[in-house]
Enzyme design. Sequence first.
Site, mmCIF file in Angstrom:
data_model
loop_
_atom_site.group_PDB
_atom_site.id
_atom_site.type_symbol
_atom_site.label_atom_id
_atom_site.label_comp_id
_atom_site.label_asym_id
_atom_site.label_seq_id
_atom_site.Cartn_x
_atom_site.Cartn_y
_atom_site.Cartn_z
ATOM 1 N N ASP A 80 0.732 -1.218 0.164
ATOM 2 C CA ASP A 80 -0.025 0.081 -0.040
ATOM 3 C C ASP A 80 1.013 1.062 -0.018
ATOM 4 O O ASP A 80 0.519 2.213 0.561
ATOM 5 C CB ASP A 80 -0.973 0.159 1.278
ATOM 6 C CG ASP A 80 -1.969 0.988 1.249
ATOM 7 O OD1 ASP A 80 -2.751 1.505 2.277
ATOM 8 O OD2 ASP A 80 -2.436 1.612 0.124
ATOM 9 N N ASP B 294 -3.463 -2.936 -2.061
ATOM 10 C CA ASP B 294 -4.374 -1.807 -2.135
ATOM 11 C C ASP B 294 -4.363 -0.983 -3.237
ATOM 12 O O ASP B 294 -3.435 -0.919 -4.139
ATOM 13 C CB ASP B 294 -4.309 -1.071 -1.023
ATOM 14 C CG ASP B 294 -5.543 -0.090 -0.699
ATOM 15 O OD1 ASP B 294 -5.331 1.042 -0.053
ATOM 16 O OD2 ASP B 294 -6.602 -0.381 -1.164
ATOM 17 N N ASN B 295 -5.728 -0.389 -3.855
ATOM 18 C CA ASN B 295 -5.545 0.801 -4.898
ATOM 19 C C ASN B 295 -5.372 0.078 -6.222
ATOM 20 O O ASN B 295 -4.844 0.973 -7.211
ATOM 21 C CB ASN B 295 -4.825 1.662 -4.695
ATOM 22 C CG ASN B 295 -4.767 2.390 -3.128
ATOM 23 O OD1 ASN B 295 -3.870 2.128 -2.424
ATOM 24 N ND2 ASN B 295 -6.076 2.803 -2.828
ATOM 25 N N GLU C 154 -11.603 4.621 -0.024
ATOM 26 C CA GLU C 154 -11.608 4.578 1.585
ATOM 27 C C GLU C 154 -12.737 6.273 1.475
ATOM 28 O O GLU C 154 -12.154 7.244 0.984
ATOM 29 C CB GLU C 154 -10.749 5.035 2.343
ATOM 30 C CG GLU C 154 -9.434 5.830 1.296
ATOM 31 C CD GLU C 154 -8.317 5.065 0.750
ATOM 32 O OE1 GLU C 154 -8.696 4.184 0.220
ATOM 33 O OE2 GLU C 154 -7.347 5.466 0.566
ATOM 34 N N LYS D 247 2.593 3.610 -5.598
ATOM 35 C CA LYS D 247 1.922 2.786 -6.671
ATOM 36 C C LYS D 247 2.809 2.077 -7.671
ATOM 37 O O LYS D 247 2.886 0.819 -8.122
ATOM 38 C CB LYS D 247 0.543 3.114 -7.338
ATOM 39 C CG LYS D 247 -0.326 3.738 -6.275
ATOM 40 C CD LYS D 247 -0.732 2.885 -4.922
ATOM 41 C CE LYS D 247 -1.408 3.558 -3.850
ATOM 42 N NZ LYS D 247 -1.318 2.759 -2.658
HETATM 43 O O1 LIG Z 1 -0.908 7.285 -2.878
HETATM 44 C C1 LIG Z 1 -1.173 6.469 -2.048
HETATM 45 N N1 LIG Z 1 -0.694 5.728 -1.189
HETATM 46 C C2 LIG Z 1 0.718 6.002 -1.309
HETATM 47 C C3 LIG Z 1 1.366 5.621 0.051
HETATM 48 C C4 LIG Z 1 2.626 6.114 0.681
HETATM 49 C C5 LIG Z 1 3.121 5.812 1.989
HETATM 50 O O2 LIG Z 1 3.976 4.805 1.743
HETATM 51 C C6 LIG Z 1 5.433 5.532 2.140
HETATM 52 N N2 LIG Z 1 5.963 4.902 1.026
HETATM 53 C C7 LIG Z 1 6.025 5.007 -0.238
HETATM 54 N N3 LIG Z 1 6.924 4.306 -0.922
HETATM 55 C C8 LIG Z 1 7.817 3.873 0.066
HETATM 56 C C9 LIG Z 1 8.713 3.017 -0.017
HETATM 57 N N4 LIG Z 1 9.232 2.437 1.057
HETATM 58 C C10 LIG Z 1 8.768 2.892 2.327
HETATM 59 N N5 LIG Z 1 7.544 3.496 2.546
HETATM 60 C C11 LIG Z 1 7.466 4.116 1.353
HETATM 61 C C12 LIG Z 1 4.958 7.010 2.103
HETATM 62 O O3 LIG Z 1 5.727 7.740 2.899
HETATM 63 C C13 LIG Z 1 3.583 7.190 2.523
HETATM 64 O O4 LIG Z 1 3.517 7.198 3.912
HETATM 65 C C14 LIG Z 1 -2.641 6.351 -2.150
HETATM 66 C C15 LIG Z 1 -3.630 7.133 -2.634
HETATM 67 C C16 LIG Z 1 -5.059 7.255 -2.574
HETATM 68 N N6 LIG Z 1 -5.715 8.050 -3.514
HETATM 69 O O5 LIG Z 1 -6.899 8.073 -3.350
HETATM 70 O O6 LIG Z 1 -5.292 8.993 -3.917
HETATM 71 C C17 LIG Z 1 -5.538 6.227 -2.028
HETATM 72 C C18 LIG Z 1 -4.779 5.223 -1.194
HETATM 73 O O7 LIG Z 1 -5.350 4.138 -0.690
HETATM 74 C C19 LIG Z 1 -3.403 5.326 -1.420
HETATM 75 O O8 LIG Z 1 -2.746 4.209 -0.820
HETATM 76 MG MG LIG Z 2 -4.003 2.728 -0.172
#
Ligand SMILES: O=C(NC/C=C/[C@H]1O[C@@H](n2cnc3cncnc32)[C@H](O)[C@@H]1O)c1cc([N+](=O)[O-])cc(O)c1O
Ligand SMILES: [Mg+2]
Length: 214
Positions: free
Chosen positions: A141, A169-170, A199, A144
């Site tokens: 999650d 997810d997603n 969500e 992406k």
């Molecule tokens: O962009 C989304 N999620 C990205 C999640 C990102 C999270 O994972 C960490 N991260 C990223 N690469 C990483 C690599 N290594 C470690 N942490 C990392 C980031 O610091 C953040 O805490 C998202 C967007 C929507 N939306 O509707 O827009 C809905 C959702 O459910 C989503 O999950």
């Molecule tokens: Mg997500």
Amino acid sequence: TRISRPERILAYVKKHAVPGDAESVANAIDAYCSGVEWAMNIGIDKGKILDRVVSETDPDTVLELGTYCGYSTVRIGKLLRPEARLITIEMNPDYAKVAKQIIALAGLDSKVEILVGSSSELIPQLKKKLDIKTLDLVFIDHWKECYLPDTRCLEESGLLHKGTVLLADNVVCPGAPEYVKYIRNSSRYRSEYFSSRLEYLQVEDGLEKSVFLG
Ligand SMILES: O=C(NC/C=C/[C@H]1O[C@@H](n2cnc3cncnc32)[C@H](O)[C@@H]1O)c1cc([N+](=O)[O-])cc(O)c1O
Ligand SMILES: [Mg+2]
């Protein structure tokens, strides 16, 4: 500067959740994100699918990629047996700091280990650093475009066993097209799509569950 969204979520959880009660922590985050401001937690509808997959898998070792505030960490952690372990990787130290407090508030810190760093760097080190043999469940999650490279890395690191479950997810919104294309066409996985809603909104989204066939 204003405090960050994760810190606003933490403040709300501290005020409304019952310490040691993981369910009340998840409910407080859902209440805040439904009523005050949206945040990218898996949420209630997809959360129920996550719960079902975790319970059916009954894993000893779980890896989560992308902790954010720790909402899904809490949802997964509260379903694990006492001797099970959940490793969650988060690259943003501020988010990790918030998540650590939310996980502790839920009373799950004995089962959960937060690694601060990038998944691409930490995945290859998991076996050595954490004396892990293989993973029973991986919840994906994070960004992406990292889903596919990190899945390849999990394969190459020998962290998957016959029957390991990947849950992403997603896969519809925002979408992870390269990952979905790979995993659905690979003879090494049996995949199924669980349709749901994004969500806290009425937009379509869903989870892809893929079982590694070895
Ligand atoms: O962009 C989304 N999620 C990205 C999640 C990102 C999270 O994972 C960490 N991260 C990223 N690469 C990483 C690599 N290594 C470690 N942490 C990392 C980031 O610091 C953040 O805490 C998202 C967007 C929507 N939306 O509707 O827009 C809905 C959702 O459910 C989503 O999950
Ligand atoms: Mg997500």
